[in-house]
Design an enzyme around this catalytic site. Structure first.
Site: not given
Length: 218
Positions: A60, A86-88
Site C-alpha cells: 500500500a 508500506v510502499k515508499v
C-alpha cells in the site's frame, strides 16, 4: 519465485487467487484511480478488502514525499492489517522513512528503483522489498533484466536480506527472465501471468487428446 498481482481490481485479484499461485498484491495510486477508488476512507477500506482476500503481503503506497508525512501515512496503513507492506518512493526522505519503519517493525517496499545504487541504499535502510521497474527501464533504452541480475549479484555477495520484487512487467517472457535473473518476487498484470499458460503445442496436443478420447468412447 513468488507471484504478486499488480492491480487494485478485485475481480482480477480473485481470478489470480483462484488459479492457486497468488502470493501477494501490489497497488499504487494510479491503479486505485483506475478502479475509481477515491477518497481516503474508500482507499483504506479497499486495502482491507484486498487483505481479506489474499493471505500474503499487500503493498500500500504512501502519497507523501516528506519524512513526517511518509511516517504518518505509513503507520496508518500498517495498522490496517498485519499483511500490509508500506510502499515508499526511492527518495532521500523515503530512505530515512524506510529506516524508521524497519526500526519499528513495519515492512516496506521501496518503489521506483532504477539503479543498483538505489537498490543498495534501500537494502541498507532495511527495506523488505525493492522494486526495480523493468518495463520502464526497457522503455528508456536500458535492459531491465540486466538490472535484476546486477542487484541479485550484489545482494548475494553482500548478504543483504532485501527481496528483489521485479515490477513494471509487460509480458510472460518478462516473468521468466526475472526468474532466471534472480528476482525473489515478480508483480505483474493478470494478463502476463495468464500468458504463461499458453503455448501452441499445448493447444495442438490437447486437441489431439480430445479427438482420440472421442474415438475411445464410440
Amino acid at each position: 519465485m513468488q507471484f504478486f498481482i499488480d492491480t487494485a481490481n478485485l475481480s482480477e485479484i480473485q481470478e489470480a487467487f483462484d488459479l492457486g499461485i497468488l502470493d501477494g498484491v501490489t497497488t499504487n495510486p494510479s491503479l486505485m484511480a483506475r478502479e475509481k477508488v477515491v477518497g481516503k476512507e474508500a482507499v483504506l477500506n479497499h486495502y482491507i478488502t484486498i487483505c481479506n482476500m489474499v493471505d500474503g503481503d499487500i503493498s500500500a503506497e504512501v502519497l507523501s514525499t516528506d519524512f513526517d508525512g511518509i511516517i504518518e501515512e505509513g503507520k496508518e496503513l500498517a495498522a490496517l492489517h498485519p499483511n500490509i507492506v508500506v510502499k515508499v518512493p526511492m527518495i532521500k526522505d523515503g530512505i530515512k522513512a524506510i529506516k524508521w519503519f524497519t526500526n519499528n517493525g513495519i515492512k516496506t517496499n521501496c518503489t521506483l528503483v532504477f539503479s543498483a545504487g538505489q537498490a543498495i541504499l534501500a537494502a541498507k535502510a532495511g527495506a523488505t522489498y525493492v522494486s526495480p521497474f523493468i518495463g520502464r527501464i526497457d522503455d528508456s533504452g536500458w535492459d531491465g533484466i540486466d538490472l535484476i541480475r546486477q542487484i541479485s549479484h550484489i545482494y548475494t555477495v553482500q548478504g543483504m536480506q532485501t527481496k528483489i520484487l521485479a515490477a513494471s512487467i509487460r509480458t510472460g517472457n518478462h516473468i521468466i527472465a526475472c526468474a532466471e535473473a534472480g528476482a525473489h518476487v515478480c508483480t505483474s498484470p493478470l494478463s502476463s501471468i495468464l500468458a504463461l499458460l499458453k503455448h501452441p503445442l499445448t493447444d495442438i496436443g490437447l486437441a489431439k487428446f480430445v479427438e482420440d478420447a472421442k474415438k475411445m468412447s464410440n
